[in-house]
Design a protein around this motif. Structure first.
Motif, PDB file in Angstrom:
ATOM      1  N   HIS A   1     -31.302 -60.989  14.335  1.00  0.00           N
ATOM      2  CA  HIS A   1     -31.112 -62.430  14.229  1.00  0.00           C
ATOM      3  C   HIS A   1     -32.388 -63.109  14.724  1.00  0.00           C
TER       4      HIS A   1
ATOM      5  N   GLU B   1     -24.797 -61.542   4.851  1.00  0.00           N
ATOM      6  CA  GLU B   1     -25.390 -62.611   5.671  1.00  0.00           C
ATOM      7  C   GLU B   1     -26.876 -62.797   5.366  1.00  0.00           C
TER       8      GLU B   1
ATOM      9  N   LYS C   1     -28.371 -64.226   8.001  1.00  0.00           N
ATOM     10  CA  LYS C   1     -28.709 -64.179   9.419  1.00  0.00           C
ATOM     11  C   LYS C   1     -29.247 -62.793   9.837  1.00  0.00           C
ATOM     12  N   LYS C   2     -28.831 -61.768   9.110  1.00  0.00           N
ATOM     13  CA  LYS C   2     -29.309 -60.418   9.421  1.00  0.00           C
ATOM     14  C   LYS C   2     -30.604 -60.202   8.640  1.00  0.00           C
ATOM     15  N   ARG C   3     -31.724 -60.356   9.331  1.00  0.00           N
ATOM     16  CA  ARG C   3     -33.015 -60.379   8.642  1.00  0.00           C
ATOM     17  C   ARG C   3     -33.833 -59.142   8.955  1.00  0.00           C
TER      18      ARG C   3
ATOM     19  N   ASP D   1     -29.676 -70.166   5.078  1.00  0.00           N
ATOM     20  CA  ASP D   1     -28.680 -69.703   6.042  1.00  0.00           C
ATOM     21  C   ASP D   1     -27.521 -68.990   5.353  1.00  0.00           C
ATOM     22  N   ASN D   2     -26.551 -68.609   6.144  1.00  0.00           N
ATOM     23  CA  ASN D   2     -25.415 -67.824   5.640  1.00  0.00           C
ATOM     24  C   ASN D   2     -24.619 -68.545   4.567  1.00  0.00           C
TER      25      ASN D   2
END
Ligand code: BG6
Length: 477
Positions: A378, A432, A434-436, A445-446
Motif C-alpha cells: 500500500h 484492488e 491499492k495493492k501496488r 483508486d479501488n
C-alpha cells in the motif's frame, strides 16, 4: 559479480490488469472483464458463481484498469528510461478474435499490438509476449464451455499462427499460458471454467489442462515453423513447498504439493505425463480423454525455456489442523514462523527464490526466465505525489541478490528477470488498485477514481541503477 552480459532486465504486465479499453476497437468480452471487485470476486474467480456479464451494482476493475491502451507510449518511454532490455506484456485474445472462433482476425486489435511492439523496438526493448494471461473470449465460454472443449485447441492455434506471422519481425520471445497451474485454484479466472452442481470438478479441470498442454505444444511447433528464431517458454506459478516439520509425513506432503505444480512443466518440458500424476488420476477416478496423436505432439514440441513467477515460498503439512494459514498468490498456505509476510500475508523468502530456481534447473536443465517477482504494498504518496517505496527496494534487492547467488554460485542458467507490475495496475487476486507493485505510481483508486497520472517512485531510480550496473543492488541499502 555482475549478471551475464546478455541478461534481460525488465518488467511485466498483463493485458487485463493494465489495458482497460475493454470494449474499444472491436474487442470482445472476456472472462477477465466480468470478475468484480468485492465480496463476490473469489466465488467468480473459482467458477463457483457464474457471472458471464456485468451486474449493475458491481464494479469491474478490468474495464478501465490503468488505461495502458491509451498510455502505452508514455509507459514504454518510462520503461526505456529505466533501461529495460525487455518488457513482458500479454495479448488480449478478444482484441484479436473478439468471439474467439472467427476465421478472420480483427485488424484494429492486431494494429494496436503492432504499435506497441514498434514502440518497444524504437527503444531497443525486446517484447516478451504472453499469448494468454488468463483471458478467454466470453463467446468461447458460453458456446463451448471454454477449455473443457477440445475445439479450444484449434481456436488457440489460430490465434498463435496469426500472432507469430504478423509479428515475425517484432517478437521472438513467447510464453504460451500464464501460470498454467493456476487453473487448479482459480479455474474461471485462469481458464474460463465454471461448474454445475454435481460435476466432477477435478476431472473437468484436468481435461482442460490436457487441452491447454496440447495447445501449448502445438503453439511451440508453429512458432518454430514460422520463425526458427522464436523461443517459446512455459510459465509456472512457482514457489517451493517446505515441509512444516521434519516428520516424514510432512516431507511426503510437501513433495506431493510440489509435484502438483511440476506436473504441468514435466509435460511441457519433458514431453510426457509424469507417472505420479497418471497414478493419482487412476486413484481418484479421473478419466482424461486424449487423442491418439496427443502423446506424440507433447513429446515432439517441448518448450525452449522455463519461465515462472515467484513471490513466496509455501508450507505443507500432513496434519489437517497444524499451523496458522496465510495468503499467497491465490493459494493460501501454512504460515512459516521463520518468515515475515507482506501487508497481504504473502511470505517473504529470498532464499526460497534461490532454492526454487535450483529445483527447477535441476529438474529441467533448461534456461530459466523469472517473469514475475515483486512486492504488493500500500503506497502512500507524499504531498508532491512522490512515493518513497524503500520496502519495495528492500524486497527486490534481496531477491535480485538471491538470483545472483543462484547464477554465480549454483550455476543456474537464467535468461532474464522481469519484475511484476513494473507500473501500478489492478491486482489479480483482490481486484484492488491499492495493492501496488510498480516503479511508477498511477493515480487511480479501488473504485476507479483518479487522474491516471503516472509518477516515478523511489524504486524507479533504484531499478534504473540496478540495470545500468547489470545487477548491483548495493548502493541504496
Ligand atoms: C500472478 C499473476 O499470479 O501474480 C498476476 O500472474 C498477478 O496476474 C500476480 O497480478 C500478483 O498477484 P496479485 O493478486 O497481487 O495481483
Amino acid at each position: 559479480m555482475t549478471f551475464p552480459k546478455e541478461f534481460l532486465w525488465g518488467g511485466a504486465t498483463a493485458a487485463n490488469q493494465s489495458e482497460g479499453a475493454y470494449n474499444l476497437d472491436g474487442r470482445g468480452l472476456a472472462n477477465v472483464d466480468v470478475i468484480p471487485h468485492g465480496e463476490k470476486r473469489r466465488a467468480v474467480m473459482t467458477g463457483k458463481l457464474q457471472m458471464f456479464d456485468f451486474e449493475p451494482d458491481l464494479y469491474y476493475p478490468a474495464q478501465g484498469a490503468v488505461d495502458m491502451y491509451h498510455h502505452y507510449e508514455e509507459d514504454i518511454k518510462y520503461f526505456a528510461e529505466m533501461g529495460f532490455k525487455t518488457f513482458r506484456l500479454s495479448i488480449a485474445w478478444s482484441r484479436i478474435f473478439p468471439k474467439g472462433d472467427e476465421f478472420e482476425p480483427n485488424e484494429a486489435g492486431l494494429a494496436y499490438y503492432q504499435r506497441v511492439f514498434e514502440t518497444c523496438q524504437r527503444y531497443n526493448i525486446e517484447p516478451l509476449v504472453t499469448i494468454t494471461h488468463f483471458d478467454v473470449p466470453m463467446h468461447l465460454i458460453t458456446t463451448y464451455g471454454s477449455w473443457r472443449s477440445r475445439k479450444m485447441i484449434d481456436f488457440y492455434e489460430r490465434l498463435c499462427r496469426v500472432l507469430f506471422t504478423r509479428y515475425k519481425n517484432l517478437v521472438t520471445h513467447w510464453l504460451t499460458f500464464n501460470e498454467i497451474n493456476m487453473i487448479l485454484h482459480a479455474p474461471f479466472l485462469a481458464a474460463g471454467l465454471t461448474f454445475s452442481e454435481g460435476e466432477n470438478e477435478a476431472e473437468i479441470k484436468y481435461q482442460a489442462v490436457h487441452h491447454q498442454l496440447v495447445a501449448s505444444a502445438l503453439a511451440t511447433k508453429i512458432a518454430h515453423e514460422v520463425n526458427p528464431k522464436n523461443k517459446v517458454g512455459c510459465m509456472l506459478a512457482a514457489g517451493l513447498y517446505y515441509p512444516y516439520t521434519c516428520h516424514p509425513n510432512d516431507i511426503a506432503e510437501a513433495q506431493r504439493m510440489n509435484r502438483q505444480n511440476y506436473a504441468f512443466i514435466d509435460v511441457q518440458s519433458r514431453g510426457k505425463y509424469p507417472s505420479y500424476l497418471l497414478k493419482s488420476w487412476e486413484r481418484d477416478g479421473i478419466n482424461v480423454v486424449m487423442d491418439l496423436a496427443d502423446q506424440e505432439i507433447l513429446k515432439a514440441y517441448t518448450v525452449d525455456f522455463i519461465s515462472f513467477s515467484y513471490y513466496a515460498s509455501r508450507v505443507a503439512t500432513a496434519e489437517p489442523n497444524a499451523g496458522e494459514r496465510t495468503q499467497g498468490n491465490l493459494l493460501p498456505t501454512i504460515r512459516n514462523p521463520h518468515l515475515e509476510v507482506s501487508e497481504w500475508g504473502w511470505q517473504i523468502d529470498p532464499l526460497g527464490f534461490r532454492s526454487t530456481m535450483n529445483e527447477l534447473y535441476d529438474r529441467y536443465q533448461k534456461p530459466l526466465f523469472v517473469v514475475e517477482n515483486g512486492l504488493g504494498a500500500h503506497d502512500v504518496p507524499d504531498t508532491n505525489g512522490y512515493v518513497n517505496d524503500e520496502y519495495r527496494i528492500a524486497y527486490l534487492a534481496k531477491h535480485i541478490d538471491a538470483m545472483r547467488d543462484a547464477i554465480l554460485i549454483d550455476g543456474v542458467d537464467v535468461m532474464g528477470y522481469t519484475t511484476w507490475g513494473c507500473i501500478d495496475f489492478v491486482s489479480a487476486s483482490t481486484g484492488e488498485m491499492k495493492k501496488r507493485y510498480g516503479f511508477i505510481y498511477v493515480d487511480r483508486d479501488n473504485a476507479g477514481n483518479g487522474t491516471l497520472q503516472r509518477t516515478p517512485k523511489a524504486s524507479f531510480t533504484w531499478y534504473k541503477k540496478v540495470i545500468a550496473t547489470n545487477g548491483d543492488t548495493s548502493f541504496i541499502r
